[in-house]
Scaffold this active site. Structure first.
Site, PDB file in Angstrom:
ATOM      1  N   ASP A 163       0.826  -1.205   0.000  1.00  0.00           N
ATOM      2  CA  ASP A 163       0.000   0.000   0.000  1.00  0.00           C
ATOM      3  C   ASP A 163       0.862   1.258   0.000  1.00  0.00           C
ATOM      4  OD1 ASP A 163      -2.367   1.430   0.052  1.00  0.00           O
ATOM      5  OD2 ASP A 163      -3.216   0.291   1.711  1.00  0.00           O
TER       6      ASP A 163
ATOM      7  N   ASP B 107     -10.650   2.139  -3.461  1.00  0.00           N
ATOM      8  CA  ASP B 107     -11.190   1.832  -2.132  1.00  0.00           C
ATOM      9  C   ASP B 107     -12.716   1.822  -2.157  1.00  0.00           C
ATOM     10  OD1 ASP B 107      -8.898   1.362  -0.785  1.00  0.00           O
ATOM     11  OD2 ASP B 107      -8.772   3.320   0.189  1.00  0.00           O
TER      12      ASP B 107
HETATM   13  C1  GLA Z   1      -5.780   1.860   2.055  1.00  0.00           C
HETATM   14  C2  GLA Z   1      -6.143   0.732   1.124  1.00  0.00           C
HETATM   15  C3  GLA Z   1      -7.231  -0.111   1.740  1.00  0.00           C
HETATM   16  C4  GLA Z   1      -6.760  -0.650   3.064  1.00  0.00           C
HETATM   17  C5  GLA Z   1      -6.328   0.488   3.956  1.00  0.00           C
HETATM   18  C6  GLA Z   1      -5.661  -0.024   5.210  1.00  0.00           C
HETATM   19  O1  GLA Z   1      -6.803   2.771   2.158  1.00  0.00           O
HETATM   20  O2  GLA Z   1      -6.536   1.213  -0.121  1.00  0.00           O
HETATM   21  O3  GLA Z   1      -7.601  -1.158   0.883  1.00  0.00           O
HETATM   22  O4  GLA Z   1      -5.702  -1.553   2.858  1.00  0.00           O
HETATM   23  O5  GLA Z   1      -5.409   1.352   3.321  1.00  0.00           O
HETATM   24  O6  GLA Z   1      -5.266   0.995   6.036  1.00  0.00           O
END
Ligand code: GLA
Length: 720
Positions: free
Chosen positions: A454, A524
């Site tokens: 990430d 997301d």
């Molecule tokens: C980001 C990612 C999510 C998740 C969160 C965890 O927003 O896109 O899918 O993994 O971080 O903190």
């Protein structure tokens, strides 16, 4: 491969793929000229390009100061303060490669010891020509590069439209199409770290008016760079639109020492006379053949813990989620954010990044125990990390406060959680650390099969404690060069671990990094309706195998919208299928439906992930329905998807015509993902010719709100 250096070369350089050609005029001692890009031409036709006056006689790579009086691709300041370049062709080499041909053209400045090599790499089967440049000089002091585009292409004016992607966090890869007019259109992103939320360094030019899916000539261009970029279409009063693509030069002038070489990222061009869809399929093939890591390997069906438990990772839930998912036929479990931190356990999103050790309170028996449990259930195990970031509350920052990007004497600007910072990837020690995060995990737990990588923070603080004061303007570029070095090391040692590129949703969806990652997290936002738009946009440039698409809970956590589980599956199944919810919150019927849907996905996985995509009815056209399909390369199998996008009484949903089938084959339709309490629709079990499916089309029974259909099509042997 032997490099055959031609002492003399043909002045009209023709660089061809199966269906396309690029022609340049490379007269010795003259500027390099662009002559033609489009439908394939043969060597004997080269003069006709000029005879027909198609040849535009534009510089192939316009530089500032002498020859070009319009926008330019490169501007430098020499050691003595002179700001101009005057480049002439000095040599050409052609090298055949396994997949086509690599042509390099050496251009030398007429006055200064400054050289530029223009590279063109033709990929025959993919119909892609990659183009980039490399500069080096022998001047006594550094030369400063103020603009350094990878590529330039003149696009003949007419009724030219441009299609590209724009968006925001939770609304990435939304498609926009517009006619090109006078003035400057710039597509750029300056996030610094993740550059795919707001825009994408990819576009398509439709040369014959309003963009069409399956007709008209299209030129597509993709810049392969994860850092800041700028794609510009400058339309002045000449006959062309001037297209430039490269790393964004804003706040990024680059000091190049004597003998140091500066290589730009590549731009991949494609051309198709089969509309946008033809250009997309070329990009998809190119991606599967190397521009997406493991692009030819089918992906596992996974459950990710994020929307199920968020940061409340704990042993009992992890084990239960794995058991439930295995029962549904799932193949891989991914433990997301929340599993780490010793002195500062990750309870909220404001601590612990950088401290990649297990939180023993949440997971008393550690990761090995979870991996054992996964294996007992017959599934694989994966894990989340965010290795380029830290929080000011972390053991890492206590040990290495200088490793985060920061500006001497200025207050740090924090990101997520009010504490998040970005590590300084220009620093080789930080690169070693980031490599070590992955290396340590995979050494300690060799059975980790998947890593979600990430990146949740922008590049805010424009200061590196590593780079000298006079090279602070290198941060934006050297950050991504550092990242790439780390990714190369990881892939050299771990070619088989599956890596997901996530950047706070779709922020890292880009060909700068995809050669190292197997897939990217599209967004997301897991709302199935909005995903149809986002996935549609992403599919212009990215193949389904690279797109992580998850079924999540209803009502959706981002939009609050409730849609049937079938609809959610039908949308997620057009890419790499996954789930992202707490299975224990599902009803027995939902679990049973999911089990069947997962089994159905296994049937169509090779077609969806490795087949050719045909977009049939665009959600952006607001026709009340959206539809797309995938066809296996031998056209013996296909899978068709349709979604009801609007719902009114007495509504007329248009007949949908398929594409990509063999007109002379007959196909049997089997409906998949049929709800437990429903019968398959009228088309189930029926047999049609490919011709009829493509010319006449099918009537869809989409009678309720959020209705959707998935059909498997199988060619029949002896059907009369
Ligand atoms: C980001 C990612 C999510 C998740 C969160 C965890 O927003 O896109 O899918 O993994 O971080 O903190």
């Amino acid at each position: 491969m032997a490099l055959t250096q031609a002492a003399t070369w043909e002045r009209e350089l023709l660089i061809s793929t199966r269906n396309t050609s690029l022609m340049l005029t490379a007269g010795e001692g003259e500027p390099l000229k662009f002559a033609y890009y489009g439908d394939r031409i043969e060597a004997c036709e080269r003069n006709r390009v000029h005879d027909a006056w198609i040849g535009l006689n534009k510089d192939a790579y316009p530089v500032f100061g002498t020859t070009c009086n319009f926008a330019h691709a490169m501007q430098v300041t020499h050691a003595d303060g002179n700001m101009t370049l005057d480049l002439a062709v000095s040599d050409v080499s052609r090298e055949s490669t396994e997949r086509g041909e690599h042509v390099s053209i050496l251009l030398k400045d007429r006055k200064y010891p400054f050289e530029l090599t223009a590279h063109y790499n033709a990929l025959y089967d993919e119909d892609i020509i990659e183009s980039w440049i490399e500069v080096v000089h022998r001047e006594k002091k550094p030369v400063v590069l103020y603009r350094f585009d990878s590529s330039y292409m003149p696009i003949r004016r007419g009724d030219v439209w441009v299609s590209h992607l724009h968006g925001a966090w939770t609304a990435e890869t939304m498609l926009t199409s517009e006619p090109l007019n006078n003035g400057l259109l710039e597509i750029r992103n300056t996030d610094g770290a993740r550059n795919a939320h707001y825009a994408h360094p990819e576009l398509m030019f439709s040369l014959d008016g309003c963009p069409s899916e399956n007709s008209g000539r299209v030129i597509g261009a993709v810049l392969c760079w994860s850092g800041n970029y700028s794609l510009r279409v400058d339309s002045d009063n000449s006959q062309v639109h001037h297209f430039f693509a490269g790393m964004c030069s804003e706040a990024s002038y680059y000091k190049l020492a004597q003998g140091e070489s500066f290589v730009t990222p590549k731009v991949a061009y494609t051309y198709s006379d089969r509309g946008l869809g033809g250009a997309s399929r070329n990009f998809h093939r190119w991606a599967r053949n190397g521009m997406v890591h493991g692009g030819d390997k089918q992906r596992d069906i996974l459950l990710n813990s994020w929307e199920g438990v968020y940061l409340d990772v704990n042993e009992a839930d992890m084990v239960q989620m794995m058991e439930d998912f295995a029962q549904m036929g799932g193949e891989l479990f991914v433990m997301d954010d929340g599993w780490f931190g010793d002195k500062y356990p990750r309870k909220k999103d404001n601590t612990s990044l950088g401290d990649w050790v297990v939180d023993n309170n949440k997971l008393p028996q550690g990761i090995n125990y979870l991996i054992e449990k996964a294996h007992e259930n017959g599934i694989k195990f994966g894990i989340w990390i965010e290795p380029e970031a830290t929080n000011c509350v972390s053991e890492l920052m206590e040990k290495h406060p200088d490793w985060a990007l920061q500006v001497d004497g200025r207050k740090v600007r924090y990101g997520r959680g009010g504490t998040q910072m970005l590590l300084d990837m220009t620093n080789p020690d930080v690169q070693d650390f980031v490599f070590g995060v992955v290396d340590d995990l995979l050494t300690q737990y060799p059975d980790i099969a998947y890593i979600k990588w990430d990146a949740n923070v922008e590049l805010f603080n424009y200061g590196s404690t590593y780079l000298p004061q006079d090279k602070q303007s290198h941060i934006y570029i050297d950050y991504h060069r550092g990242l790439e070095k780390v990714l190369q090391r990881i892939r050299a040692k771990y070619p088989d671990v599956v890596l997901q590129a996530c950047g706070g949703g779709g922020g890292r969806a880009g060909y700068g990094v995809m050669p190292y990652y197997d897939e990217f997290w599209v967004s997301d936002n897991t709302d199935a309706v909005q995903r149809i738009y986002m996935q549609w946009g992403a599919s212009y440039f990215y193949p389904s195998i690279a797109m992580a698409q998850h079924v999540s809970a209803s009502p959706n956590h981002q939009t609050g919208r409730s849609v049937p589980l079938k609809f959610r599956f039908d949308v997620a199944m057009t890419g790499r299928l996954g789930m992202e919810l707490q299975p224990k919150d599902m009803t027995a019927e939902e679990l049973e439906f999911s089990k069947r849907a997962i089994a159905d996905y296994k049937l169509i996985r090779p077609i969806v992930q490795l087949g050719e995509q045909y977009r049939l009815v665009s959600p952006y056209d607001k026709k009340g329905v959206a539809s797309l399909m995938y066809v296996s390369s031998d056209t013996s199998q296909a899978v068709f998807f349709a979604y009801k996008m609007e719902h009114f009484t007495n509504m007329n949903v248009q007949r949908v015509r398929m594409d990509g089938l063999d007109a002379d084959k007959t196909y049997k339709i089997t409906e998949l993902n049929v709800p437990l309490d429903k019968q398959p629709c009228h088309l189930n079990g029926k047999v049609f010719t490919g011709r009829m499916l493509m010319n006449t089309g099918i009537e869809l029974a989409l009678n309720s709100e959020y209705a959707s259909r998935v059909f498997l099509l199988e060619a029949q042997q002896d059907y009369k």
